[in-house]
Design a protein around this motif. Sequence first.
Motif, short mmCIF file in Angstrom:
data_model
loop_
_atom_site.label_atom_id
_atom_site.label_comp_id
_atom_site.label_asym_id
_atom_site.label_seq_id
_atom_site.Cartn_x
_atom_site.Cartn_y
_atom_site.Cartn_z
N GLY A 1 -36.64 17.58 -17.72
CA GLY A 1 -35.95 18.18 -16.33
C GLY A 1 -34.86 19.25 -16.41
O GLY A 1 -34.85 20.08 -15.80
N ASN A 2 -33.89 19.14 -17.56
CA ASN A 2 -32.99 20.13 -17.82
C ASN A 2 -33.62 21.50 -17.97
O ASN A 2 -33.06 22.64 -17.47
CB ASN A 2 -31.98 19.67 -18.88
N SER A 3 -34.59 21.50 -18.94
CA SER A 3 -35.26 22.60 -19.20
C SER A 3 -36.03 23.38 -18.22
O SER A 3 -35.86 24.54 -17.73
CB SER A 3 -36.12 22.72 -20.43
N GLY A 4 -36.64 22.52 -17.34
CA GLY A 4 -37.74 22.88 -16.22
C GLY A 4 -36.89 23.35 -15.43
O GLY A 4 -37.06 24.34 -14.60
N MET A 5 -35.76 22.72 -14.77
CA MET A 5 -35.02 23.23 -13.74
C MET A 5 -34.16 24.47 -14.23
O MET A 5 -34.02 25.33 -13.30
CB MET A 5 -33.77 22.04 -13.67
N ALA A 6 -33.80 24.60 -15.37
CA ALA A 6 -33.08 25.70 -15.87
C ALA A 6 -34.00 26.81 -15.70
O ALA A 6 -33.77 28.06 -15.27
CB ALA A 6 -32.54 25.85 -17.45
N LEU B 1 -27.11 20.83 -6.64
CA LEU B 1 -28.22 20.51 -7.96
C LEU B 1 -27.71 19.24 -8.56
O LEU B 1 -26.59 19.03 -8.78
CB LEU B 1 -28.00 21.62 -8.86
N GLU B 2 -28.72 18.33 -8.68
CA GLU B 2 -28.44 17.00 -8.94
C GLU B 2 -29.07 16.49 -9.88
O GLU B 2 -30.42 16.76 -10.01
CB GLU B 2 -28.58 16.01 -8.01
N SER B 3 -28.68 15.96 -11.17
CA SER B 3 -29.60 15.56 -12.09
C SER B 3 -29.23 13.98 -12.47
O SER B 3 -28.04 13.51 -12.38
CB SER B 3 -29.54 16.31 -13.51
N PHE B 4 -30.21 13.10 -12.97
CA PHE B 4 -29.94 11.66 -13.18
C PHE B 4 -31.06 11.22 -14.17
O PHE B 4 -32.02 12.11 -14.40
CB PHE B 4 -30.14 10.95 -11.93
N PHE B 5 -30.84 10.13 -14.72
CA PHE B 5 -31.93 9.57 -15.42
C PHE B 5 -32.08 8.02 -15.07
O PHE B 5 -30.86 7.57 -14.50
CB PHE B 5 -31.59 9.60 -17.26
#
Length: 767
Positions: free
Chosen positions: A142-147, A163-167
Motif C-alpha cells: 500500500g505505501n509503495s503503491g500510493m507513493a 491521505l489515510e493509511s491503516f492495516f
Amino acid sequence: MIFAIEEINNRTDLLPSIKLGYQIYDSCASVPVAVHVAFQLTNGHDLMFYKGVNCSPSGVVMATVGESGSTPSISMSQILASFNIPQVSHYATCACLSDKHLYPNFFRTIPSDQFQADALAKLVKYFGWTWIGAVNSDSDYGNSGMASFLNVALREGICVEYLESFFRTDPSRKIQRVANAIRRSTAMVIVAFIASGDMRVLLEELAQDPPPSRQWIGSESWVTDTFMVKYSFCAGAIGVAIPQSVIPGLSDFLLDLSPSEVAASPLLSEFWEDAFNCSLRKSTGSVRSKKLCDGTQDIKRLENPYTETSQLRVTNMVYKAAYAIAHAFHNALCQEKNVTTKCDKLLKLNAKQIYSELKKVNFSQNGYHVSFDANGEPVAAYEVVNWQVTESGSTEVVTVGYYDATLPMGQQFHINRKITWMQGRSQVPVSVCSESCPPGTRKVLQKGKPICCYNCIPCPDGEISNITDSPDCYPCPREFWSNAKKDACLPKPVEFLSFKEILSIILAAFSVSGASLAIITAVVFFRHRTTPIVRANNSELSFLLLFSLTLCFLCSLTFIGAPSEWSCMLRHTAFGITFVLCISCVLGKTIVVLMAFKATLPGHNVMKWFGPPQQRLTVVSFTFIQVIICTVWLVVSPPFPVKNLSTYKEKILLECALGSAVGFWAVLGYIGLLAVFCFVLAVLARKLPDNFNEAKLITFSMLIFCSVWITFIPAYVSSPGKFTVAVEIFAILASSFGLILCIFAPKCFIILFQPEKNTKKHVMNKN
C-alpha cells in the motif's frame, strides 16, 4: 500450480523425459512464517519429495514460485538472493521489488505497482477528476503503491484532499478515523490502494454507517474480489485488474475430485468440509459436530469461486510462473537436434544457471506472452473493471475496457463498454475542488489549499486568456485590445475627427457658413464699392481681409478627416499663413486710420508715406515672414501623422504630430505678436474724433481674437484625442467670426439697412 506442473510433466515438447518436483508451503500471510520457509528452501539437502527410480539424488531447490504478498516476498528475496535462488512471484506488486541492486533474484509475472499506479492516475485524469481522497494499506504494497500513485497524480495535476493509511490489525479507533475521513470528505472520488484483507475491514466499518455516495477507484488487489461486491455503497466502483484468462483443462482438473483424494489431503479436506458443511471423519467426544459426509456430495454442483474458472486472474499469474521456470530448465538442459529435443538428465544444475536462463525466457502459452525485462518485469497490461448491478439486484464485476502501457500516450486507455457510476448514474460524476475557470479569467490559488482549489479572476482590460484554467492573463499586442469577454484580442478602434461625426458636421457647417458670410460680405462691398463707407474703410485692404477670412474659415476643414502626411503639413501651415495674412490686413487698416488722423493735422502729410503701395508691401512683408517660418518648419521637422497609443489604452488616436514643437509655437507666437501689436494700435486709435471710427471695431475684434487664442492654449494642451483638433478648429472659427462680425457687420448693416447714413457728410460728421 499443481495443475501446471502436471501439465508440464506430461508434455513431450517441454522437458521431455524429465519431470519437475515441487513442494508447497503455506506462509499464512505472515512474514515470520515466510522467512522460516525461505530458510527451509535454502538448506540444500532437504528430503527427496519423490523417490522414483529416475529422481535426481538431491532435493536442492532450483527456483521458487511466490510469495503472494509484497512484504513476505521482500523478506524471502533477501534470503534467497544469498543462494542465487530465483524467485518468481505471481502477486507481489510492490514497485520497490524492481530494484535489482536490492532484489537481484526477483522476477514476477504480474506487473509492478508502478504501472498500476500510473494506470490509476491516468484513469482519474481520463475522467477529469482533480479532487480525490486517497486510502492505502499500511504495508509495503500500500505505501509503495500510493507513493507511486501520488507521484504520477502530482504530474497530472490531481490534488488529494486527504491521505489515510491503516492495516487490518490496527486498533478499531484508527479504522474509525479512516472511515470518518471518508464520510466528511468533499471529494467525490476515493482511490483505494488497499490489500484485499485490509479493504474488507474498512468496508465492514463503513457499513455500520454508510457514507454519502462516493466513486471508488480500486487497485487490482480488491476490485475483483467477489467477496467485496456485497457492500452496496461501493456499487459503480471501477479499477484496474489483472486480465482474465482461460486455462484449458483447469476446470476439469479442479472438479475431478474423489472423496478418497480429498481425504488424503489435509488442505482439500478442510476445503471439502467447509464447502459442504460436513465432516470426513467421525467426531469423538461429547462435543456436537458437523454431520458425516455420506459420499453424495458433488463438487460439480457446487457454486463458489473454486468452481468458477471463467473469472481467473491471479491464477493465470501462477500458471505463467510455473511455465517460466519450466522453460528456464528446458533451456538449460535441452537442445534441439535434428528436429528432436534431447535433454541431459544427468547434467548437474545449480540455481544460478536457472536464474540466468529465466532472464532470457520468451514464450507464449494459451495466447499469453511471457517474458521479463531487465528488472524482471512482464509487459504491463490491465483490464478496466466496473461493479455493475444486475437486473436481479446482485453486483458483478464487469470488464469495460483495457489499459496497455506499451501503447503510445493517449491511446493506452480504451473503454469499450458502458460504465455504471455510483448510485447507478450514467453520467461521469464530477469531483473538483473548484470549477474550471472559463476563458477570459485566470486562476488564483486559495491561500493554504492545494493547487486544485482556486478562484477565477477576470482578466484586466487589455489582457486575455483564451484557454480554460489559464494560470495567467496575457496582454494584447499594442494595436489590439481585449473584447468584452476577455478571451480574444481585437484590433483597437481608430479614432479621429471624422466627417461622419456630429461634432465634425457642426464645425464644418460653421466653417462653410463663415466662408459664405465672407464671400457675401465681399459681394456687398463690391456692389457698393463707390459708397462713402466702403471707400472710407480702405476697400482694397477690406477685400484682401475678406479673402483671407474666407481662407481662414476654409482651412479649418483641413483639420477634419484621417490625418495624412499632406494634410498634417497643410493644416498647420495654411492656418499659420492665412491668419498672418488676416492680421496683417487688420494691422494695415489700423495704421491707415492712425495715419489718416495724423494727415488732418496742419503740417503733417504722412499719408504719402503710407499709401496703397506701402500698405500692400506691409501685408506682403508680414505674411512673407510667416511663410519663411513655415518653410523652415517643414524642411527641418514637418508635422506627420502618428498613431497615439498612450492617451487611451483601448483605442488608437490618429493625430498629427507637430514634428518640431519649436516650429509650431513659432507660428503661433508670430500670429500672437502681430495680434498684440494690432490690438495696441487699435486701442490708441479708438478715441479719434470720427463719426465712424474703424479703430473701435478693430479693437473689439482684436480683443475677441486675443481672448480666444489665450484660452486656446490651456484648452489645446488639456484636451484628449480628437477633441484637441476640435478645440483648434473652434479657435480658428471663433476668432474668424470675431473679426468678420466686429469689423464688417456694422458696415454691412448701414449699407443694407441704413443707406441714409452712407453719405460723405455723415461719414465726415458734418451734419
